[in-house]
Design a protein around this motif. Structure first.
Motif, PDB file in Angstrom:
ATOM      1  N   THR A  22      43.201  48.870  34.600  1.00  0.00           N
ATOM      2  CA  THR A  22      43.612  48.345  35.906  1.00  0.00           C
ATOM      3  C   THR A  22      42.460  47.604  36.581  1.00  0.00           C
ATOM      4  OG1 THR A  22      45.184  50.155  36.174  1.00  0.00           O
ATOM      5  CG2 THR A  22      44.551  48.964  38.152  1.00  0.00           C
ATOM      6  N   VAL A  23      41.275  48.198  36.543  1.00  0.00           N
ATOM      7  CA  VAL A  23      40.100  47.558  37.145  1.00  0.00           C
ATOM      8  C   VAL A  23      39.813  46.229  36.462  1.00  0.00           C
ATOM      9  CG1 VAL A  23      37.580  47.731  37.385  1.00  0.00           C
ATOM     10  CG2 VAL A  23      39.023  49.672  38.002  1.00  0.00           C
ATOM     11  N   LYS A  24      39.884  46.202  35.134  1.00  0.00           N
ATOM     12  CA  LYS A  24      39.607  44.949  34.419  1.00  0.00           C
ATOM     13  C   LYS A  24      40.618  43.868  34.784  1.00  0.00           C
ATOM     14  CE  LYS A  24      38.491  42.949  29.967  1.00  0.00           C
ATOM     15  NZ  LYS A  24      39.252  41.729  30.155  1.00  0.00           N
ATOM     16  N   GLN A  25      41.884  44.244  34.886  1.00  0.00           N
ATOM     17  CA  GLN A  25      42.911  43.275  35.254  1.00  0.00           C
ATOM     18  C   GLN A  25      42.661  42.722  36.658  1.00  0.00           C
ATOM     19  OE1 GLN A  25      45.615  41.810  33.726  1.00  0.00           O
ATOM     20  NE2 GLN A  25      45.835  40.680  35.634  1.00  0.00           N
ATOM     21  N   LEU A  26      42.358  43.605  37.590  1.00  0.00           N
ATOM     22  CA  LEU A  26      42.142  43.176  38.973  1.00  0.00           C
ATOM     23  C   LEU A  26      40.863  42.357  39.118  1.00  0.00           C
ATOM     24  CD1 LEU A  26      43.161  46.440  40.871  1.00  0.00           C
ATOM     25  CD2 LEU A  26      44.467  44.317  40.706  1.00  0.00           C
ATOM     26  N   ALA A  27      39.810  42.770  38.421  1.00  0.00           N
ATOM     27  CA  ALA A  27      38.513  42.116  38.586  1.00  0.00           C
ATOM     28  C   ALA A  27      38.404  40.800  37.837  1.00  0.00           C
ATOM     29  CB  ALA A  27      37.396  43.063  38.134  1.00  0.00           C
ATOM     30  N   THR A  28      38.932  40.760  36.600  1.00  0.00           N
ATOM     31  CA  THR A  28      38.708  39.592  35.743  1.00  0.00           C
ATOM     32  C   THR A  28      39.953  38.732  35.549  1.00  0.00           C
ATOM     33  OG1 THR A  28      39.260  40.682  33.642  1.00  0.00           O
ATOM     34  CG2 THR A  28      37.029  40.991  34.488  1.00  0.00           C
ATOM     35  N   THR A 108      31.625  43.834  39.560  1.00  0.00           N
ATOM     36  CA  THR A 108      30.513  42.965  39.947  1.00  0.00           C
ATOM     37  C   THR A 108      30.641  41.586  39.308  1.00  0.00           C
ATOM     38  OG1 THR A 108      29.055  44.901  40.152  1.00  0.00           O
ATOM     39  CG2 THR A 108      28.001  42.752  39.987  1.00  0.00           C
ATOM     40  N   LEU A 109      31.031  41.547  38.037  1.00  0.00           N
ATOM     41  CA  LEU A 109      31.181  40.266  37.337  1.00  0.00           C
ATOM     42  C   LEU A 109      32.368  39.470  37.854  1.00  0.00           C
ATOM     43  CD1 LEU A 109      30.497  41.181  33.597  1.00  0.00           C
ATOM     44  CD2 LEU A 109      29.093  39.731  35.067  1.00  0.00           C
TER      45      LEU A 109
END
Length: 204
Positions: A22-28, A108-109
């Motif tokens: 979920t974090v990867k989808q939202l962030a990247t 952060t990225l």
């Protein structure tokens, strides 16, 4: 006697994996990225995806079904209860810390994220905030911590071997990736590289 019920540990692993996805989808803006580049880059990224998205979920399911020890011929039995508890506590703390570090690095990225070893795009910024203030490759550190934590928490030589394979691959990939970053950001990256360590704040 185990400190943690295997079912609880398995459910915890699945929850951490779901949270990270979920974090990867939202962030990247993506969940899966197609590995590209030379053989080493593709090998490291395929290995990473396989470990996180196949091995971890299968281990979690086996823990929930209470079959992991029976299925894993490399499982080592600890006779001393206090040592077993210590391994499980340290392993679980490392495992959770690895996921938290990886999530922090992804946030952060943001849209500057790319698979390891890939040359920066023209629109990508050099990120030196968050965990990147302390180490240059926090996502690699996170992957290593996750593998080590899983090996200790489940008392599995196979998962500990995964940690060692990860370490060899990552140490081979870092010079390749840093060469691309040096080409893209020149003196700015050289200055950043002088101020930070690669994987841990005090070594390498």
């Amino acid at each position: 006697m185990h400190l943690f019920d295997p079912r609880i540990l398995g459910i915890g692993i699945l929850l951490l994996l779901a949270s990270l996805v979920t974090v990867k989808q939202l962030a990247t803006g993506s969940i899966l990225d197609k590995p590209r580049g030379n053989l080493l880059i593709q090998l490291v990224n395929i290995f990473n995806l396989f470990f996180l998205l196949v091995v971890n979920p299968l281990a979690a399911v086996a823990l929930i079904l209470r079959t992991l020890e029976g299925l894993d011929p490399t499982h080592f039995n600890i006779g001393a209860p206090s040592l077993l508890v210590a391994l499980e506590v340290v392993g679980l703390l490392l495992y959770v810390a690895g996921f938290l570090l990886m999530a922090w690095a992804l946030l952060t990225l943001g849209r500057n994220y790319q698979l390891g070893g890939t040359a920066p795009r023209a629109q990508d910024d050099l990120i030196a905030d968050g965990p990147y203030r302390l180490i240059r490759h926090p996502m690699y550190t996170a992957a290593l911590i996750i593998a080590l934590g899983l090996g200790l928490a489940t008392q599995s030589w196979a998962f500990l071997c995964v940690f060692l394979i990860y370490l060899v691959l990552i140490l081979a990939l870092i010079p390749v990736e840093e060469g691309e970053l040096g080409k893209a950001y020149g003196a700015t990256y050289s200055a950043y590289r002088q101020k930070t360590k690669a994987l841990l704040p005090s070594i390498y």
